[in-house]
Design an enzyme around this catalytic site. Structure first.
Site, PDB file in Angstrom:
ATOM      1  N   LYS A  50       0.843  -1.205   0.000  1.00  0.00           N
ATOM      2  CA  LYS A  50       0.000   0.000   0.000  1.00  0.00           C
ATOM      3  C   LYS A  50       0.876   1.252   0.000  1.00  0.00           C
ATOM      4  O   LYS A  50       1.917   1.299   0.658  1.00  0.00           O
ATOM      5  CB  LYS A  50      -0.913  -0.028   1.241  1.00  0.00           C
ATOM      6  CG  LYS A  50      -1.944   1.104   1.294  1.00  0.00           C
ATOM      7  CD  LYS A  50      -2.830   0.950   2.525  1.00  0.00           C
ATOM      8  CE  LYS A  50      -3.858   2.083   2.631  1.00  0.00           C
ATOM      9  NZ  LYS A  50      -4.758   1.923   3.790  1.00  0.00           N
ATOM     10  N   SER A  70      -9.807   2.510   2.985  1.00  0.00           N
ATOM     11  CA  SER A  70      -8.859   3.186   2.130  1.00  0.00           C
ATOM     12  C   SER A  70      -7.950   2.247   1.351  1.00  0.00           C
ATOM     13  O   SER A  70      -7.312   2.643   0.377  1.00  0.00           O
ATOM     14  CB  SER A  70      -7.984   4.117   2.970  1.00  0.00           C
ATOM     15  OG  SER A  70      -7.176   3.378   3.882  1.00  0.00           O
ATOM     16  N   SER A 101     -10.385   0.087   7.258  1.00  0.00           N
ATOM     17  CA  SER A 101      -9.798   0.210   5.916  1.00  0.00           C
ATOM     18  C   SER A 101      -9.118  -1.038   5.388  1.00  0.00           C
ATOM     19  O   SER A 101      -8.653  -1.044   4.251  1.00  0.00           O
ATOM     20  CB  SER A 101      -8.811   1.383   5.887  1.00  0.00           C
ATOM     21  OG  SER A 101      -9.497   2.602   5.955  1.00  0.00           O
TER      22      SER A 101
END
Length: 495
Positions: A78, A158, A182
């Site tokens: 990420k 997210s 998330s």
């Protein structure tokens, strides 16, 4: 072997050890899949040279017999994790061009274990969002479709890029972070597994901060066994992080027996929300029956302060964000706005932050600054902190009464269309976290497991919440649920 990118971590690990495939071949297969899936916008910084070099090194380690479980396995990282020499923007314009001179502890641990980094994954800006629509890179796209509808769906947020990449078999697994859901919400939206460990299990050092008392890294994988394998490599005490727990990391995979006989599973009545879709209600009831059939005892429980969790979260998280994001001012690194003749340092701060932060980040920074201001600190921030303590106590009381895990829905719906929840109504978007934020506020481990499909063929997930520091037990309960649910559906390839 064909379709190497479709292997799970466990399958690929075993194939590598048996000599059926090499890490280099696995990595090439994933890189090819990534290049063919640009429409998903999951990978935003590709690192093929790094990947292939690490794969060669991993193959040598495997040959030498010096190979941890993650050695040679291609994964995505990420964009919130700092990676040395590789752009690490947190999907924000304000960090355009930022290439760290250091590696986050978690990504370094994975690299030390021999994992192969394929590139950086899309996300909501500074991890603020539930749909991956606040990213400077543009929307990540869910590989799933509603029946014959061509409308693009959100992969959640997210960690939307991570979820989309794993679900579409672009990588074998990915890192995510979870501040209010998330990891778990996008995992549920894309039919994969995602675990948020106990706060302090994984180091936060080198991960761009959103809300420091809530943020926690975790793996996003194709199944529960893979989550156990990857989580073990990510965990461990880090002296660079003062909130990192100095606890031994168990062999999580070895704890996956699927035996949950005698385990007590709580069903919280407060999670039965008004207007909950019938499909979510049925999935939850079916999940309870699956665990009961596996030998668990199902008990009704009460978590009375749950109704205050969402408002408390949206005071505490923005407050911490306003403090953490104050460092992005155009002085030391990242973007600096063009200044007019006569502009001073105040104008530089104002212009840089106005240009560099997206609307959602600006909104949360403003809310956070407001609730921390002198006139409202006690009325909002301190009150939210007190509510957080009560929420934590609710869980402590339930666990003290003998409950081993808690079963809830992971999300209030299946994946929705990109653009269907517009910026004009952020509260509607915030409601996506209704089942997940309590876990972050209490610092507990939580996992989302795919358990069924809705009427339009989209995946739905169930959430299990565990006792602090007992991720192994939680993973085993999730393993039993996964086996009972038998979820094997995959998105039809359209990209």
């Amino acid at each position: 072997m064909s379709d190497l990118n479709k292997l799970s971590l466990a399958e690929a690990r075993d194939a590598l050890r048996n000599g059926d495939v090499t890490s280099f071949e696995l990595t090439e297969a994933c890189l090819k899949a990534i290049d063919a899936a640009d429409v998903l916008n999951a990978f935003v910084h590709k690192t093929p040279e790094i990947a292939l070099e690490r794969a060669k090194v991993a193959d040598e380690r495997i040959k030498a017999g010096d190979a941890p479980a993650m050695c040679g396995l291609p994964i995505g990282i990420k964009d919130l994790f700092c990676t040395k020499g590789v752009p690490s923007q947190a999907a924000s314009k304000i960090l355009d061009g930022f290439k760290p001179e250091y590696e986050s502890t978690v990504s370094q641990q994975l690299a030390d274990a021999g994992a192969v980094m394929l590139g950086k994954l899309n996300m909501d800006e500074f991890a603020m969002g539930s749909s991956n629509e606040t990213s400077v890179y543009g929307n990540a796209v869910n590989p799933w479709r509603r029946g014959n509808d061509d409308a693009q769906l959100t992969p959640g947020g997210s960690s939307g890029g991570s979820a989309a990449a794993v679900a579409a078999d672009l990588c074998l697994a990915a890192t995510g972070t979870d501040t209010g859901g998330s990891i778990r919400q996008p995992a549920a939206f894309t039919g994969i597994t995602g675990i948020k460990p106990t706060y302090g299990r994984c180091s936060r050092w080198g991960i761009v901060a959103f809300a420091s008392s809530l943020d926690q890294a975790g793996p996003m994988t194709k199944n529960v066994r893979d989550a156990a394998i990857m989580l073990e490599a990510m965990c461990g005490h880090d002296p660079k992080d003062s909130t990192s727990a100095e606890l031994a990391v168990p062999n999580f995979e070895a704890m996956l027996t699927g035996d949950i006989k005698g385990k007590k599973i709580g069903i919280p009545k407060e999670y039965r929300m008004d207007g909950m879709p019938a499909e979510i209600e049925k999935l939850w009831a079916d999940g309870a029956e699956m665990l009961k059939a596996a030998g668990a005892e199902i008990v009704d429980i009460s978590l009375p302060h749950t109704k205050y969790a969402l408002p408390a979260y949206y005071v505490i998280a923005p407050a911490e964000a306003s403090s953490n994001l104050a460092r992005y001012d155009g002085v030391r690194y990242g973007r600096r706005a063009q200044l007019a003749q006569g502009d001073g340092i105040t104008e530089m701060y104002e212009k840089t932050r106005a240009e560099g932060f997206g609307h959602e980040v600006q909104r949360r920074v403003m809310v956070g600054t407001y609730v921390l201001s002198a006139g409202f600190y006690d009325a909002y921030y301190n009150r939210a902190r007190k509510v957080r303590t009560l929420i934590k106590k609710d869980f402590e009381d339930v666990f003290a009464a003998g409950v081993d895990a808690i079963l809830t829905p992971a999300t209030p719906s299946a994946a929705f269309g990109l653009g269907e929840m517009t910026e004009a109504d952020p509260v509607q978007m915030y409601l996506n976290d209704v089942f997940t934020v309590t876990v972050n506020l209490a610092g507990l481990p939580g996992i989302s497991v795919p358990a069924g499909l809705d009427g339009q063929g989209l995946p739905l997930g169930l959430q299990l919440i565990g006792r602090p520091w007992e991720e192994g037990d939680l993973l085993n309960t999730a393993y039993a649920l996964e086996n009972a649910a038998g979820f094997v559906a995959k998105p039809g390839k359209w990209w």
